[in-house]
Scaffold this motif. Structure first.
Motif, PDB file in Angstrom:
ATOM      1  N   CYS A   7      -2.157  41.145  44.691  1.00 44.98           N
ATOM      2  CA  CYS A   7      -1.462  40.020  44.054  1.00 44.98           C
ATOM      3  C   CYS A   7      -1.300  40.321  42.556  1.00 44.98           C
ATOM      4  O   CYS A   7      -1.794  41.341  42.061  1.00 44.98           O
ATOM      5  CB  CYS A   7      -2.249  38.724  44.214  1.00 44.98           C
ATOM      6  N   TYR A   8      -0.629  39.428  41.843  1.00 45.44           N
ATOM      7  CA  TYR A   8      -0.601  39.574  40.386  1.00 45.44           C
ATOM      8  C   TYR A   8      -0.559  38.203  39.717  1.00 45.44           C
ATOM      9  O   TYR A   8      -0.105  37.209  40.295  1.00 45.44           O
ATOM     10  CB  TYR A   8       0.575  40.450  39.931  1.00 45.44           C
ATOM     11  N   ASN A   9      -1.059  38.164  38.505  1.00 45.89           N
ATOM     12  CA  ASN A   9      -0.975  36.988  37.646  1.00 45.89           C
ATOM     13  C   ASN A   9      -0.137  37.338  36.417  1.00 45.89           C
ATOM     14  O   ASN A   9      -0.092  38.493  35.994  1.00 45.89           O
ATOM     15  CB  ASN A   9      -2.369  36.540  37.180  1.00 45.89           C
ATOM     16  N   VAL A  10       0.505  36.345  35.847  1.00 42.89           N
ATOM     17  CA  VAL A  10       1.192  36.520  34.566  1.00 42.89           C
ATOM     18  C   VAL A  10       0.284  35.970  33.479  1.00 42.89           C
ATOM     19  O   VAL A  10      -0.112  34.800  33.516  1.00 42.89           O
ATOM     20  CB  VAL A  10       2.551  35.800  34.557  1.00 42.89           C
ATOM     21  N   TRP A  68       1.712  40.535  56.345  1.00 39.07           N
ATOM     22  CA  TRP A  68       2.516  40.455  55.123  1.00 39.07           C
ATOM     23  C   TRP A  68       2.778  38.998  54.741  1.00 39.07           C
ATOM     24  O   TRP A  68       2.578  38.606  53.588  1.00 39.07           O
ATOM     25  CB  TRP A  68       3.835  41.214  55.307  1.00 39.07           C
ATOM     26  N   SER A  69       3.219  38.173  55.676  1.00 41.22           N
ATOM     27  CA  SER A  69       3.555  36.785  55.352  1.00 41.22           C
ATOM     28  C   SER A  69       2.319  35.981  54.978  1.00 41.22           C
ATOM     29  O   SER A  69       2.371  35.135  54.074  1.00 41.22           O
ATOM     30  CB  SER A  69       4.294  36.120  56.523  1.00 41.22           C
ATOM     31  N   SER A  70       1.185  36.242  55.638  1.00 41.90           N
ATOM     32  CA  SER A  70      -0.055  35.533  55.286  1.00 41.90           C
ATOM     33  C   SER A  70      -0.538  35.948  53.904  1.00 41.90           C
ATOM     34  O   SER A  70      -1.032  35.123  53.121  1.00 41.90           O
ATOM     35  CB  SER A  70      -1.139  35.822  56.322  1.00 41.90           C
ATOM     36  N   ALA A  71      -0.382  37.231  53.576  1.00 41.06           N
ATOM     37  CA  ALA A  71      -0.750  37.697  52.241  1.00 41.06           C
ATOM     38  C   ALA A  71       0.140  37.077  51.181  1.00 41.06           C
ATOM     39  O   ALA A  71      -0.322  36.721  50.091  1.00 41.06           O
ATOM     40  CB  ALA A  71      -0.652  39.226  52.190  1.00 41.06           C
ATOM     41  N   GLN A  72       1.419  36.929  51.488  1.00 41.57           N
ATOM     42  CA  GLN A  72       2.334  36.280  50.546  1.00 41.57           C
ATOM     43  C   GLN A  72       1.890  34.850  50.260  1.00 41.57           C
ATOM     44  O   GLN A  72       1.863  34.402  49.111  1.00 41.57           O
ATOM     45  CB  GLN A  72       3.750  36.284  51.113  1.00 41.57           C
ATOM     46  N   THR A  73       1.529  34.113  51.319  1.00 42.40           N
ATOM     47  CA  THR A  73       1.061  32.733  51.153  1.00 42.40           C
ATOM     48  C   THR A  73      -0.185  32.686  50.279  1.00 42.40           C
ATOM     49  O   THR A  73      -0.312  31.843  49.385  1.00 42.40           O
ATOM     50  CB  THR A  73       0.767  32.103  52.527  1.00 42.40           C
ATOM     51  N   TYR A  74      -1.131  33.605  50.524  1.00 40.89           N
ATOM     52  CA  TYR A  74      -2.363  33.650  49.737  1.00 40.89           C
ATOM     53  C   TYR A  74      -2.054  33.919  48.266  1.00 40.89           C
ATOM     54  O   TYR A  74      -2.583  33.227  47.371  1.00 40.89           O
ATOM     55  CB  TYR A  74      -3.288  34.732  50.297  1.00 40.89           C
ATOM     56  N   CYS A  75      -1.233  34.925  47.992  1.00 42.36           N
ATOM     57  CA  CYS A  75      -0.936  35.272  46.599  1.00 42.36           C
ATOM     58  C   CYS A  75      -0.263  34.112  45.869  1.00 42.36           C
ATOM     59  O   CYS A  75      -0.560  33.843  44.695  1.00 42.36           O
ATOM     60  CB  CYS A  75      -0.044  36.512  46.543  1.00 42.36           C
ATOM     61  N   ARG A  76       0.631  33.425  46.542  1.00 40.87           N
ATOM     62  CA  ARG A  76       1.332  32.310  45.901  1.00 40.87           C
ATOM     63  C   ARG A  76       0.416  31.109  45.691  1.00 40.87           C
ATOM     64  O   ARG A  76       0.626  30.323  44.775  1.00 40.87           O
ATOM     65  CB  ARG A  76       2.551  31.913  46.739  1.00 40.87           C
ATOM     66  N   MET A  77      -0.591  30.982  46.521  1.00 38.44           N
ATOM     67  CA  MET A  77      -1.514  29.865  46.400  1.00 38.44           C
ATOM     68  C   MET A  77      -2.568  30.109  45.315  1.00 38.44           C
ATOM     69  O   MET A  77      -2.923  29.199  44.562  1.00 38.44           O
ATOM     70  CB  MET A  77      -2.206  29.602  47.742  1.00 38.44           C
ATOM     71  N   HIS A  78      -3.041  31.347  45.202  1.00 39.01           N
ATOM     72  CA  HIS A  78      -4.158  31.654  44.308  1.00 39.01           C
ATOM     73  C   HIS A  78      -3.763  32.434  43.055  1.00 39.01           C
ATOM     74  O   HIS A  78      -4.560  32.548  42.129  1.00 39.01           O
ATOM     75  CB  HIS A  78      -5.233  32.433  45.071  1.00 39.01           C
TER      76      HIS A  78
END
Length: 269
Positions: free
Chosen positions: A153-156, A173-183
């Motif tokens: 993931c990444y943060n700004v 992939w889709s579950s990882a996307q959800t996690y990154c967007r949530m955290h």
């Protein structure tokens, strides 16, 4: 009623409050497409050229209504239609078409054009590799989105810089996307060699990780995205990695095929 280029049927309906009004029913493309079988044996690019010169384009199908308006024709086994997955916009460059590679964080292609594909990739293996993973050496591979991998993931930061984060949990992939967007902000968007190197050094030896690059394959000859598909059994399968064009059989089932194969075809007007 006419909405855009579609003719929509309005039906009378009653809401929960008891008020009666009109509800939007089914919609049809307006004007309706007409389809024409062309009994010439040609390649897919030749069929596209012929249809554009004599009609509008190779056939586009957006619904079963379109399919059902095809007149019966049993004089062919397989016929070209307008669906394809143009490799020129995803195999060698970060293109800007609907089937090009794009980043999860923006939904758009790379603004820098940077890529770090391993030799032979991307290849859209078995017509199922639509997501991107990175190995410890920093090379990218296209992979099946349903495989569970660790991910980045990444943060700004407050200085508008990217801060990459390694997540050791296995996810699709889709579950990882959800996690990154949530955290976090989203998941890894890599647009230069320095960022790729930074992510590479986060990956443990022998570990593959998802990054945020993906694509949606298949679009129509007129460049519109494909939302309606009628694949036959075990199709598409991208045999030998060279099947980028689509034909249909007499049952109106679709299959992928190499674009230089010779077939009759269907145009639209």
């Amino acid at each position: 009623a006419i909405l855009g280029n579609k003719f929509c049927f309005l039906t009378r309906c009653t809401g929960a409050s008891g008020l009666t009004g009109f509800c939007l029913g089914s919609c049809l493309q307006f004007p309706l497409r007409k389809y024409y079988y062309v009994d010439k044996l040609v390649t897919w690019p030749q069929a596209q050229q012929y249809c554009r010169e004599h009609y509008t384009d190779l056939a586009t199908f957006e619904s079963m209504d379109d399919i059902n308006r095809l007149e019966p024709n049993i004089s062919y086994t397989w016929a070209w239609i307008g669906l394809w997955d143009d490799p020129n916009v995803w195999k060698s460059e970060m293109g800007n078409e609907s089937n090009s590679w794009r980043w999860s964080a923006t939904g758009e292609t790379s603004k820098t054009g940077y890529q770090s594909w391993a030799t032979g990739d991307p290849d859209f293996g078995y017509s199922g590799e639509m997501c991107t993973l990175m190995v410890n050496g920093g090379q990218w591979y296209n992979g099946n989105c349903d495989v569970e991998l660790k991910f980045i993931c990444y943060n700004v930061t407050e200085h508008n810089l990217k801060q990459f984060v390694f997540i050791a949990t296995l996810k699709t992939w889709s579950s990882a996307q959800t996690y990154c967007r949530m955290h976090h902000t989203d998941w890894a968007m890599i647009e230069n060699e320095a960022e790729n190197s930074e992510v590479r050094h986060l990956i443990p030896v022998g570990v593959d990780v998802w990054i945020g690059l993906y694509r949606v394959p298949w679009s129509w000859s007129d460049k519109s995205p494909s939302r309606f598909q009628r694949w036959g059994n075990s199709e598409p399968n991208n045999v030998e990695g060279i099947q980028h064009c689509v034909c249909e059989n007499t049952l109106h089932q679709w299959g992928d095929e190499r674009c230089q194969a010779i077939k009759v075809f269907i145009c639209e007007q």
